[in-house]
Design a protein around this motif. Structure first.
Motif, PDB file in Angstrom:
ATOM      1  N   LEU A 270       0.879  -1.247   0.078  1.00  0.00           N
ATOM      2  CA  LEU A 270      -0.072   0.066  -0.183  1.00  0.00           C
ATOM      3  C   LEU A 270       0.780   1.336   0.016  1.00  0.00           C
ATOM      4  O   LEU A 270       0.582   2.292  -0.622  1.00  0.00           O
ATOM      5  N   GLY A 271       1.854   1.259   0.838  1.00  0.00           N
ATOM      6  CA  GLY A 271       2.850   2.383   0.943  1.00  0.00           C
ATOM      7  C   GLY A 271       3.655   2.654  -0.181  1.00  0.00           C
ATOM      8  O   GLY A 271       3.679   3.767  -0.986  1.00  0.00           O
ATOM      9  N   GLN A 272       3.955   1.833  -0.954  1.00  0.00           N
ATOM     10  CA  GLN A 272       4.493   1.877  -2.344  1.00  0.00           C
ATOM     11  C   GLN A 272       3.643   2.173  -3.378  1.00  0.00           C
ATOM     12  O   GLN A 272       4.154   2.954  -4.396  1.00  0.00           O
ATOM     13  N   GLY A 273       2.205   1.986  -3.512  1.00  0.00           N
ATOM     14  CA  GLY A 273       1.242   2.516  -4.151  1.00  0.00           C
ATOM     15  C   GLY A 273       1.182   3.814  -3.961  1.00  0.00           C
ATOM     16  O   GLY A 273       1.165   4.616  -4.819  1.00  0.00           O
ATOM     17  N   ILE A 274       1.003   4.314  -2.666  1.00  0.00           N
ATOM     18  CA  ILE A 274       0.822   5.721  -2.449  1.00  0.00           C
ATOM     19  C   ILE A 274       2.172   6.506  -2.928  1.00  0.00           C
ATOM     20  O   ILE A 274       2.053   7.488  -3.634  1.00  0.00           O
ATOM     21  N   ALA A 275       3.352   5.981  -2.564  1.00  0.00           N
ATOM     22  CA  ALA A 275       4.479   6.657  -3.160  1.00  0.00           C
ATOM     23  C   ALA A 275       4.660   6.688  -4.676  1.00  0.00           C
ATOM     24  O   ALA A 275       5.112   7.679  -5.187  1.00  0.00           O
ATOM     25  N   ALA A 276       4.027   5.613  -5.376  1.00  0.00           N
ATOM     26  CA  ALA A 276       4.203   5.734  -6.756  1.00  0.00           C
ATOM     27  C   ALA A 276       3.352   6.938  -7.310  1.00  0.00           C
ATOM     28  O   ALA A 276       3.735   7.450  -8.205  1.00  0.00           O
ATOM     29  N   MET A 277       2.224   7.043  -6.552  1.00  0.00           N
ATOM     30  CA  MET A 277       1.278   8.122  -7.115  1.00  0.00           C
ATOM     31  C   MET A 277       1.827   9.471  -6.763  1.00  0.00           C
ATOM     32  O   MET A 277       1.957  10.443  -7.522  1.00  0.00           O
ATOM     33  N   THR A 278       2.638   9.643  -5.507  1.00  0.00           N
ATOM     34  CA  THR A 278       3.346  10.797  -5.318  1.00  0.00           C
ATOM     35  C   THR A 278       4.259  11.214  -6.270  1.00  0.00           C
ATOM     36  O   THR A 278       4.414  12.208  -6.890  1.00  0.00           O
ATOM     37  N   MET A 279       5.091  10.023  -6.716  1.00  0.00           N
ATOM     38  CA  MET A 279       5.957  10.320  -7.910  1.00  0.00           C
ATOM     39  C   MET A 279       5.376  10.782  -8.984  1.00  0.00           C
ATOM     40  O   MET A 279       6.135  11.752  -9.873  1.00  0.00           O
ATOM     41  N   LEU A 280       4.270  10.217  -9.333  1.00  0.00           N
ATOM     42  CA  LEU A 280       3.699  10.724 -10.712  1.00  0.00           C
ATOM     43  C   LEU A 280       3.154  11.984 -10.708  1.00  0.00           C
ATOM     44  O   LEU A 280       3.298  12.673 -11.706  1.00  0.00           O
ATOM     45  N   ILE A 281       2.568  12.475  -9.573  1.00  0.00           N
ATOM     46  CA  ILE A 281       2.111  13.638  -9.235  1.00  0.00           C
ATOM     47  C   ILE A 281       3.412  14.593  -9.586  1.00  0.00           C
ATOM     48  O   ILE A 281       3.435  15.543 -10.091  1.00  0.00           O
ATOM     49  N   GLY A 282       4.433  14.410  -8.587  1.00  0.00           N
ATOM     50  CA  GLY A 282       5.656  14.960  -8.774  1.00  0.00           C
ATOM     51  C   GLY A 282       6.277  15.304 -10.155  1.00  0.00           C
ATOM     52  O   GLY A 282       6.742  16.426 -10.608  1.00  0.00           O
ATOM     53  N   TYR A 283       6.306  14.194 -10.782  1.00  0.00           N
ATOM     54  CA  TYR A 283       7.058  14.347 -11.989  1.00  0.00           C
ATOM     55  C   TYR A 283       6.115  15.059 -13.055  1.00  0.00           C
ATOM     56  O   TYR A 283       6.716  15.624 -14.071  1.00  0.00           O
ATOM     57  N   SER A 284       4.745  15.154 -12.856  1.00  0.00           N
ATOM     58  CA  SER A 284       4.268  15.974 -13.994  1.00  0.00           C
ATOM     59  C   SER A 284       3.933  17.501 -13.582  1.00  0.00           C
ATOM     60  O   SER A 284       3.914  18.282 -14.345  1.00  0.00           O
ATOM     61  N   ILE A 285       3.875  17.611 -12.065  1.00  0.00           N
ATOM     62  CA  ILE A 285       3.700  19.144 -11.884  1.00  0.00           C
ATOM     63  C   ILE A 285       4.735  20.094 -12.062  1.00  0.00           C
ATOM     64  O   ILE A 285       5.009  21.229 -12.076  1.00  0.00           O
ATOM     65  N   ILE A 286       6.114  19.225 -12.185  1.00  0.00           N
ATOM     66  CA  ILE A 286       7.153  20.199 -12.558  1.00  0.00           C
ATOM     67  C   ILE A 286       7.027  20.871 -13.992  1.00  0.00           C
ATOM     68  O   ILE A 286       7.576  21.898 -14.208  1.00  0.00           O
ATOM     69  N   ALA A 287       6.001  20.408 -14.921  1.00  0.00           N
ATOM     70  CA  ALA A 287       5.646  21.407 -15.894  1.00  0.00           C
ATOM     71  C   ALA A 287       5.096  22.503 -15.622  1.00  0.00           C
ATOM     72  O   ALA A 287       5.306  23.360 -16.432  1.00  0.00           O
ATOM     73  N   VAL A 288       4.372  22.837 -14.363  1.00  0.00           N
ATOM     74  CA  VAL A 288       3.638  23.923 -14.193  1.00  0.00           C
ATOM     75  C   VAL A 288       4.568  25.203 -14.049  1.00  0.00           C
ATOM     76  O   VAL A 288       4.501  26.138 -14.682  1.00  0.00           O
ATOM     77  N   PRO A 289       5.556  25.157 -13.287  1.00  0.00           N
ATOM     78  CA  PRO A 289       6.621  26.281 -13.175  1.00  0.00           C
ATOM     79  C   PRO A 289       7.156  26.454 -14.529  1.00  0.00           C
ATOM     80  O   PRO A 289       7.416  27.865 -14.829  1.00  0.00           O
ATOM     81  N   THR A 290       7.734  25.548 -15.052  1.00  0.00           N
ATOM     82  CA  THR A 290       8.112  25.591 -16.382  1.00  0.00           C
ATOM     83  C   THR A 290       7.446  26.249 -17.289  1.00  0.00           C
ATOM     84  O   THR A 290       7.821  27.354 -18.148  1.00  0.00           O
ATOM     85  N   GLY A 291       6.119  25.856 -17.424  1.00  0.00           N
ATOM     86  CA  GLY A 291       5.159  26.720 -18.376  1.00  0.00           C
ATOM     87  C   GLY A 291       5.053  28.114 -17.914  1.00  0.00           C
ATOM     88  O   GLY A 291       4.954  28.759 -18.929  1.00  0.00           O
ATOM     89  N   ILE A 292       4.712  28.407 -16.675  1.00  0.00           N
ATOM     90  CA  ILE A 292       4.554  29.591 -16.277  1.00  0.00           C
ATOM     91  C   ILE A 292       5.842  30.634 -16.844  1.00  0.00           C
ATOM     92  O   ILE A 292       5.592  31.721 -17.213  1.00  0.00           O
ATOM     93  N   LEU A 293       6.825  30.066 -16.156  1.00  0.00           N
ATOM     94  CA  LEU A 293       8.158  30.872 -16.515  1.00  0.00           C
ATOM     95  C   LEU A 293       8.497  31.292 -18.151  1.00  0.00           C
ATOM     96  O   LEU A 293       8.948  32.169 -18.603  1.00  0.00           O
TER      97      LEU A 293
END
Lengths: 277, 277, 277, 277
Positions: C206-229
């Motif tokens: 279960l912990g690895q599943g939540i961790a995987a979700m955290t990673m995928l979120i972190g991996y994609s939201i990096i696009a947000v500041p790049t897009g803004i800037l």
């Protein structure tokens, strides 16, 4: 149905941001939320909990009381009660106080474990903060426009993770930490997102080769959501600028950093401020 | 040669998406693929396999049977059979059922290892899903335009990884985990993609200096594919918008989020939906 | 009040960059700062400190003397002394020499620890370098325009880290390294930023599943500041280009890489050079 | 001085790409380089070296001979010999053969170590490949335009790494792996680039807090070079498109994916192909 008398006054204070009292209430609420979340974090540290147990429990109940009164007041003074209670924030407001009360009922053998889980749920209180943050609109609209392309992207990433994970399960096997395909898929996600814990890592040359390929793919496809969002955001920001009108001469198309209308010199109101909430 | 009678009907259901039956068939197929892949994942977990062995093998054969019937039906009702069989999806359809049958023939001493490998190949079934995902066209066209620039980028990254890997092999040597140049190149890829497992890490000051340089290079060149793709994607999205025509007045150049024609108010059909598959 | 005589001359050398002496002084100062910071780094290495203790302390006092004289000279020759002393660079100039003197006063039992802390503060000397770097203006203006959107982004990331950290504290618990919610939040930040040390990593499915979700979120939201800037930067660079005027014919809108005016052939002055400092 | 007879012919084959012989020579050379680099990689693996020592040494000398003949032929047939020898590729060509000869002279006690270093230098042979790669021009021009902004960015990152590294050296100290400021700066670079080996990681709450801050900064400033490069690249690609002229009607401004002139229907030559080396 329009509100009258005390309910209207209360509504302006609790839901409104136009009056001085309304703004003060919001600022006070933000601080109360932040402090109560801080308390939950402190309580989770073993040494702190042992030392200040009574103080932490006491403060916990003070905040629970405060938020309960606030929740009842919100229901009392809102126009459409059913709509508020089943709205996103209505549910979050309830979830922010419920765990403390539930902890009273279930006090059996598994007390400690349960109370921990319930307390953590109270962290949803912080979600209330999102309500007070401005300038999120442009971001959300750009994300909305990009949602389908991003969904396609995520599906592709997951498909790749399942395929690479299965490959590694066969190549490396349970002996090197790849105990099952779900574990191997977890490894693939850790690798493709470039997190790389190192708790599971390939040890055979073939496994390292496949891992290197996974990394290079992960490293380059990060460009995809960035590209999508940047393109959407640039369009959205252009649209926002074009829509900003001068209050004096009603002309638009000002530069994003303009503080005065370039046609008549009138000071431009900050759109993000005036349209917030 | 046009299809007639039963073959035409079957073709509309299996390959088509216009009729209700065709859409239902597609939805059913997606669920069947997802569930059968889920079964492969469950089977790979030791404890689950030991406990539900017969159930899992039984379900496995149910899905293999289903996909076999589907494969035969596809061949039967397609217009150009040779073309379908040797198309990408024809091969994927075959690969999705073949491993289960092959597992029957080879049941010697290495049975367990082979069956594992064959079962994993069945994961290719999920590739079928790609067929059903929409909105991937714009992404693929932008990637197509960017392909040569991205190839140049990848070659440069690989050249850098080989050079930095060789340098580290000399500087750190087998004693610190850099057992050969291929292993060192693997380390360089782990580092340059910012994955950073930590299974191999430099220990001498000079090695750490070279590693720091590798990281800073990897950290900054990630900007290159993002820049390429964003520029291509922005152009591609602009082109897509310009090409969208109103069915009523035939005028184009609508905003990407427009739902109604800005010239005549006619509802715009969603291009992504109507042009899919 | 205008400066006269010696003070004016000194001001031109120390604060100015137009005269040859002023430029030489700046270059000399940059080298002195870089070397003195290099000394601090060397002193922190145990083996080097034991071997060259006297030399390092001596050189340390040479640089402290030099920077003290420079600080006094700056105060002496500036027009508005109060303004300089309380400006950002005035405070940095003071912080760059203060630690060495403070180390003389406090020489008690905790001597070593304190001097270490004070010495490190001297690293602020390097901040002076920023003053000499050019071309930072465009970047800073784009960052300024994007600041509110980036603040919203950061707040969302922190809220997510607190929620995911709390979830993992409950799911994994102190036994697997998640000793408290703050520690779990630290883990969530390590994961969402894709750093992934691996000092704390989930071990339950279960912990690895939540961790995987955290990673995928972190991996994609990096696009947000790049897009803004990127969107802000593209606008800012466009504006800079449009503002550049030819000294000869006063026409603007030259290409960013143009070295000669496209209307009259006059050599364009490099804007970044002429407006720097 | 124009070349004549045999030298002219040889020059066309070795340096030119217009004739069939010239293209064949280039393709042959690329394969020879790739195979010889592959040999160096294989030789570095202990088990392979022990087993095929004579074969590997023999092949090594075959390739060294080939590249030596090629180097002499290049000097013989070039117009300006001095210019070629001291050009970047002239030096790379020499470095690609020198290590093998140097290994003959120094065969003392430190033989193994030295030969290893020399052999690795031969990897520079692969740099020759860059010469044959196309489409790198647009990328290089955009990088050229962005170079000053990227330099400012790198300096800021290094300053931050030194300050955060020094802070961590004081907070965590040698006991937790932060043995000196240079080592701590190495840790800061590992963290800010989101590589995160985990060989050094903070263990005190304060250290973890500073580390979290470092990560969040590193996570967001990655947006800066991406933003710079994307903006420059978009401009550069726009310019490239505008410059492309139809051979038939001499009109320009074709779309980047156009294969035929939109004014006269003449097939457009691929610019990237025709302008390469």
């Amino acid at each position: 149905m329009a509100l009258t008398g005390r309910r209207k006054l209360l509504n302006e204070v609790i839901f409104g941001t136009e009056t001085r009292a309304g703004r003060n209430f919001d600022v006070f609420l933000i601080w109360a939320i932040l402090i109560s979340v801080g308390l939950v974090l402190l309580t989770s540290i073993g040494t702190v909990r042992d030392r200040y147990e009574h103080l932490l429990i006491g403060l916990e109940w003070v905040f629970t009381g405060l938020f309960t009164i606030e929740y009842i007041a919100r229901i009392y003074c809102t126009v459409n009660r059913r709509k508020y209670i089943f709205s996103f924030y209505g549910i979050v407001d309830l979830l922010a106080i419920l765990p403390s009360y539930l902890a009273l009922l279930y006090t059996g053998a598994t007390y400690l474990l349960v109370i921990r889980l319930l307390r953590v749920l109270r962290i949803f209180r912080i979600l209330k903060l999102v309500r007070y943050l401005r300038d999120a609109n442009v971001l959300l609209r750009a994300l909305g426009l990009a949602r389908r392309k991003i969904l396609v992207f995520y599906s592709s990433v997951l498909v790749m993770c399942i395929i690479f994970g299965s490959l590694m399960f066969v190549v490396e096997g349970p002996g090197h930490g790849f105990t099952s395909i779900p574990t191997s898929v977890y490894w693939a996600i850790v690798t493709i997102t470039t997190v790389g814990y190192g708790d599971i890592s390939p040890q055979t040359p073939l496994g390292q080769g496949i891992a290197a390929m996974t990394m290079l793919i992960g490293y380059s496809i990060i460009a995809v959501p960035t590209g999508i969002l940047t393109a959407e955001l640039a369009g959205e920001m252009h649209r926002e600028r074009v829509q900003q009108r001068c209050d004096n001469c009603s002309r638009s198309a000002h530069d994003p950093d303009a503080e005065y209308c370039k046609f008549c010199g009138h000071r431009l109101e900050d759109m993000d401020e005036s349209e917030a909430l």
